[in-house]
Design an enzyme around this catalytic site. Structure first.
Site, PDB file in Angstrom:
ATOM      1  N   GLN A   1       7.473  55.789 -17.937  1.00 13.71           N
ATOM      2  CA  GLN A   1       8.360  55.269 -18.992  1.00 13.71           C
ATOM      3  C   GLN A   1       7.507  54.682 -20.123  1.00 13.71           C
ATOM      4  O   GLN A   1       6.475  55.243 -20.423  1.00 13.71           O
ATOM      5  CB  GLN A   1       9.345  54.223 -18.439  1.00 13.71           C
TER       6      GLN A   1
ATOM      7  N   GLY B   1       9.685  62.203 -16.956  1.00 11.89           N
ATOM      8  CA  GLY B   1       9.501  63.650 -17.094  1.00 11.89           C
ATOM      9  C   GLY B   1       8.320  63.922 -17.980  1.00 11.89           C
ATOM     10  O   GLY B   1       8.223  63.375 -19.072  1.00 11.89           O
TER      11      GLY B   1
ATOM     12  N   LYS C   1       2.454  60.827 -22.989  1.00 16.15           N
ATOM     13  CA  LYS C   1       1.518  60.314 -21.948  1.00 16.15           C
ATOM     14  C   LYS C   1       1.069  61.409 -20.992  1.00 16.15           C
ATOM     15  O   LYS C   1      -0.090  61.490 -20.638  1.00 16.15           O
ATOM     16  CB  LYS C   1       2.264  59.299 -21.070  1.00 16.15           C
TER      17      LYS C   1
END
Ligand code: IMP
Length: 409
Positions: free
Chosen positions: A198, A39, A15
């Site tokens: 996420q 992250g 992403k």
């Protein structure tokens, strides 16, 4: 136009790289959920940026980024990240805004997060960044928001040590804090990228509960977490990898566990550098799960997918895809709600021959090898969602779209 980008698996789908790519055309990037548990690694030329809180769009010069109210922000982590960005010669002053309704992660939250998880009979495998504690306090109405730092009653009610810790951040946050609803209204009509954190299967409501994170990872969270009404969302794109990864504990129906599968998993882990950006933990590896992917398409109302890491299969003999589950002797094609059922399912894996030629060398749809195009069609047909773009390597130049992201069909 408001374009949402979410992860369609358990996070780490690529992403961050896509957000960086889309932010070339975006006028503003807003992150709507999560905290420093996330992250992103973005590679630009010889430079590598590891981001946890700051939206990846910061790297594109001139773009403004916002940390939305759906986030939980550890200010120490945020200013560390900004210092690292400065050290890479990126000027960010005046381009980073923080919703004054975003919640803060205070010093004690991280150790509490970890010790609560350690005491669980079924530990979740938290990243230990205080995320669960911050969202818990938000829900129980005991949280501290950015705006609260200037509320004398709330400020005075905080412990002396928390106040001492927060004092310098108060000064630094002052020029960054915004009333996000007013800000979004002013920016209406601009090209705004709404970045999730996420992935769908880690979403508090729709993920593999209780083995999930505590924020909203699905596209509907973009509305709440960035202070716009749901009808202002124009388009949703979901990023997924050609295989499946998961960090931390919890059910993983297509995980490669058998001896011969472990060899394949290790190979994919090394080729894909599948180690957590935040914790360095090796990621668990599995076959691409079409049952879960169709679910992600539905729950996020995806207009399109971005497929990443398909290039890793170049030179392999076959690609395994899960097309159904068997649960207690019955074949099912939906994604179960119960973690115990998800632990019990047996995935039905179908093998597809790998193509001649290299996906890694493709720079447009026409250059994708024919065999890989067939696989793309299988995924599209199964999920009912078209694949709009591809990421075929870590660089921004190794990304291309088949359908323009900023056009609504
Ligand atoms: P927490 O949000 O740090 O409490 O972690 C809860 C679960 O979500 C753990 O299994 C983590 O490994 C996982 N998780 C949280 N953030 C990410 C992410 O950005 N990528 C992948 N897994 C994540």
């Amino acid at each position: 136009m408001n374009l949402v980008v979410v992860g369609a698996q358990w996070g780490d789908e690529g992403k961050g790289k896509m957000v960086d790519y889309f932010s070339d055309e975006a006028e503003l990037v807003v992150r709507f959920s999560g905290g420093a548990n996330a992250g992103h690694t973005v590679k630009i030329g010889s430079k590598t940026f590891a981001l946890h809180l700051i939206p990846a769009g910061i790297i594109s010069s001139g773009k403004s980024v916002v940390l939305g109210n759906g986030m939980v922000i550890d200010p120490a982590s945020m200013f560390e990240e900004l210092a690292a960005i400065s050290a890479q010669s990126i000027e960010w002053e005046g381009r980073v805004f923080v919703s004054d309704r975003a919640h803060l992660v205070l010093p004690g939250y991280k150790s509490e997060d970890q010790s609560v998880d350690d005491m669980r009979s079924r530990p979740i495998g938290t990243t230990g960044r205080g995320i669960g504690v911050a969202y818990e306090k938000k829900a129980s109405r005991d949280g501290v928001r950015v705006v609260d730092l200037w509320d004398s009653v709330i400020w005075d009610s905080m412990s002396k040590s928390d106040r001492a810790w927060l004092e310098p951040f108060k000064e630094w946050l002052a020029p960054m804090k915004i009333n996000l609803a007013a800000f979004m209204l002013k920016n209406e009509g601009r090209k705004i990228l709404l970045e999730g954190a996420q992935g769908t299967l880690l979403d508090l409501d729709h993920g593999t509960y209780p083995y999930v994170s505590s924020g909203v990872s699905v596209s509907s969270g973009a509305s709440i977490g960035s202070a716009i009404g749901p009808r202002r969302i124009d388009k949703c794109l979901g990023v997924f990898k050609a295989y499946q990864t998961r960090v931390g504990n919890g059910p993983f129906p297509t995980e490669m566990r058998k001896d011969d599968e472990v060899v394949l998993a290790n190979k994919l882990r090394e080729l894909g550098h599948e180690y957590g950006v935040t914790t360095g933990r090796p990621r668990r590896i599995g076959y691409l799960d079409l049952v879960a992917l169709r679910y992600a398409g539905w729950i996020n109302s995806l207009d399109g997918f971005i497929l990443s890491h398909l290039n890793l299969y170049d030179g392999f003999e076959s690609v395994g895809l899960c097309t159904a589950y068997e649960l207690d002797g019955e074949q099912i094609d939906y994604f179960p709600s119960s973690a115990a059922e998800l632990e019990r399912v047996t995935p039905l894996i179908e093998n597809f021959d790998v193509w001649d030629g290299k996906v890694s060398e493709a720079r447009n749809w026409e250059e994708i090898p024919d065999g890989a195009k067939k696989l793309v069609e299988v995924i599209e047909e199964y999920t009912g969602v078209a694949i709009h773009g591809f990421s075929v390597g870590p660089l921004r130049s190794e990304t291309f779209m088949r359908t323009d992201a900023w056009t609504v069909s």
